[in-house]
Write an enzyme that holds these catalytic residues in place. Structure first.
Site, PDB file in Angstrom:
ATOM      1  N   ARG A   1       0.880  -1.191   0.015  1.00  0.00           N
ATOM      2  CA  ARG A   1      -0.089  -0.054   0.041  1.00  0.00           C
ATOM      3  C   ARG A   1       0.996   1.015  -0.135  1.00  0.00           C
ATOM      4  O   ARG A   1       0.658   2.083  -0.723  1.00  0.00           O
ATOM      5  CB  ARG A   1      -0.857  -0.111   1.178  1.00  0.00           C
TER       6      ARG A   1
ATOM      7  N   HIS B   1       0.410   4.212  -2.845  1.00  0.00           N
ATOM      8  CA  HIS B   1       0.148   5.626  -2.246  1.00  0.00           C
ATOM      9  C   HIS B   1       1.266   6.636  -2.694  1.00  0.00           C
ATOM     10  O   HIS B   1       1.264   7.575  -3.137  1.00  0.00           O
ATOM     11  CB  HIS B   1      -0.113   5.580  -0.883  1.00  0.00           C
TER      12      HIS B   1
ATOM     13  N   ASN C   1      -3.545   8.614   4.373  1.00  0.00           N
ATOM     14  CA  ASN C   1      -2.156   8.168   4.913  1.00  0.00           C
ATOM     15  C   ASN C   1      -2.337   8.259   6.429  1.00  0.00           C
ATOM     16  O   ASN C   1      -1.632   7.582   7.166  1.00  0.00           O
ATOM     17  CB  ASN C   1      -0.996   8.585   4.467  1.00  0.00           C
TER      18      ASN C   1
ATOM     19  N   HIS D   1      -6.447  -5.805  -2.449  1.00  0.00           N
ATOM     20  CA  HIS D   1      -7.062  -5.920  -1.118  1.00  0.00           C
ATOM     21  C   HIS D   1      -7.465  -7.292  -0.647  1.00  0.00           C
ATOM     22  O   HIS D   1      -8.402  -7.558   0.078  1.00  0.00           O
ATOM     23  CB  HIS D   1      -8.419  -4.934  -1.374  1.00  0.00           C
TER      24      HIS D   1
END
Length: 319
Positions: free
Chosen positions: A62, A66, A94, A193
């Site tokens: 992740r 990001h 975040n 996910h």
């Protein structure tokens, strides 16, 4: 002979221009000479981190995602705030949820000891994401290297670029297209996910307000995530195998058991994405191949190369 020298001059000039504009291509053997131990150092660091806490693999994947969605894969997400900028760590996506910074710090320290001033934090993050997926049972892919690190970060850019859990399908398509990623990439990469957790505050609206969710599944989540309070209670994104990388995420979408609104949007009446979800739910190999291909594209978003950026000595601050 004159034409030969003209051609030679043209080639040299063209090479100089391509080098000057900082668009050198990433290469899997970029550190072959300057840091031959790099891959093993990162891999060993990831194995140790996952052994200590399995969830950290999802967090590192992740973190890379990001990072790349905000002005390219340049490790800007790792920068702490300074007097001249507010960084990405406190952006909506975040704040109190981005994790794994210490793992990258530890790996970077070992890399610096083996190969001082040679390897960027952005490249370490890209390798860490790949190795995390592999060690949790997922596919591997070739990671192009040669990124350099940014010297600044932007909370506002992060707030505008990272996809939110409440987005509908149209907004998700636009968000990914802005990064040069296709609808197929959107669906395949959303399969990340299949590992990790999400906070109550991220899925509360979905379990109380949406109709496209299995009623019993929603009820079970409501018992843990009330209409107010318990914001930081965590639930697995894939309620079946949250620490194993597989295609059960897509099976959950078919059963309307997605934890996030944005995930269920991928199987909600759109023929394009519905068909891809069905394909990946029934064919794990197809999902793995599409995910690996998507990660290569994701990891190649607007890297700083050549003379752009820098090789940070400390991933949390510019030199």
């Amino acid at each position: 002979m004159a034409s030969y020298y003209f051609l030679l001059f043209f080639l040299v000039a063209a090479f100089a221009i391509s080098g000057a504009d900082g668009k050198e291509k990433l290469s899997t053997d970029f550190y072959c000479s300057s840091c031959p131990e790099l891959l093993s150092i990162v891999n060993n660091g990831i194995i140790a981190a996952i052994k200590k806490e399995t969830r950290i693999g999802a967090s590192l994947l992740r973190l890379h995602f990001h990072d790349c969605f905000v002005n390219g894969c340049d490790a800007s997400i790792l920068l702490d705030d300074t007097s001249s900028f507010i960084g990405e760590k406190t952006a909506a996506a975040n704040n109190n949820s981005a994790r794994g910074f210490n793992v990258i710090d530890d790996i970077k320290a070992k890399v610096e000891k083996a190969c001082p001033r040679a390897v960027s934090c952005a490249d370490i993050l890209a390798l860490a994401a790949r190795d995390s997926v592999v060690h949790l049972g997922g596919p591997s892919w070739k990671v192009g290297l040669g990124r350099r690190d940014s010297i600044t970060a932007s909370r506002s850019d992060a707030n505008n670029s990272i996809p939110a859990p409440f987005l509908n399908l149209s907004a998700l398509k636009t968000n990914f297209a802005n990064q040069g990623l296709s609808v197929k990439d959107l669906v395949a990469l959303s399969g990340s996910h299949t590992i990790g957790l999400a906070r109550c505050v991220q899925f509360r609206a979905h379990i109380y307000n949406d109709s496209n969710i299995n009623a019993l599944y929603a009820k079970s989540l409501q018992n843990k995530c009330p209409r107010s309070g318990n914001d930081n209670v965590h639930e697995p994104l894939d309620h079946q195998t949250p620490t194993h990388f597989d295609n059960l995420y897509f099976k959950n979408l078919l059963a309307k058991k997605a934890l996030l609104h944005s995930d269920q949007e991928l199987f909600n009446g759109s023929s394009t994405t519905d068909n891809l979800v069905k394909k990946y739910a029934t064919n794990n190999d197809a999902f793995f191949k599409a995910f690996a291909k998507g990660m290569v594209k994701l990891s190649s978003i607007k890297p700083l190369t050549g003379s752009k950026g820098q090789i940070r000595l400390n991933c949390r601050k510019a030199n």
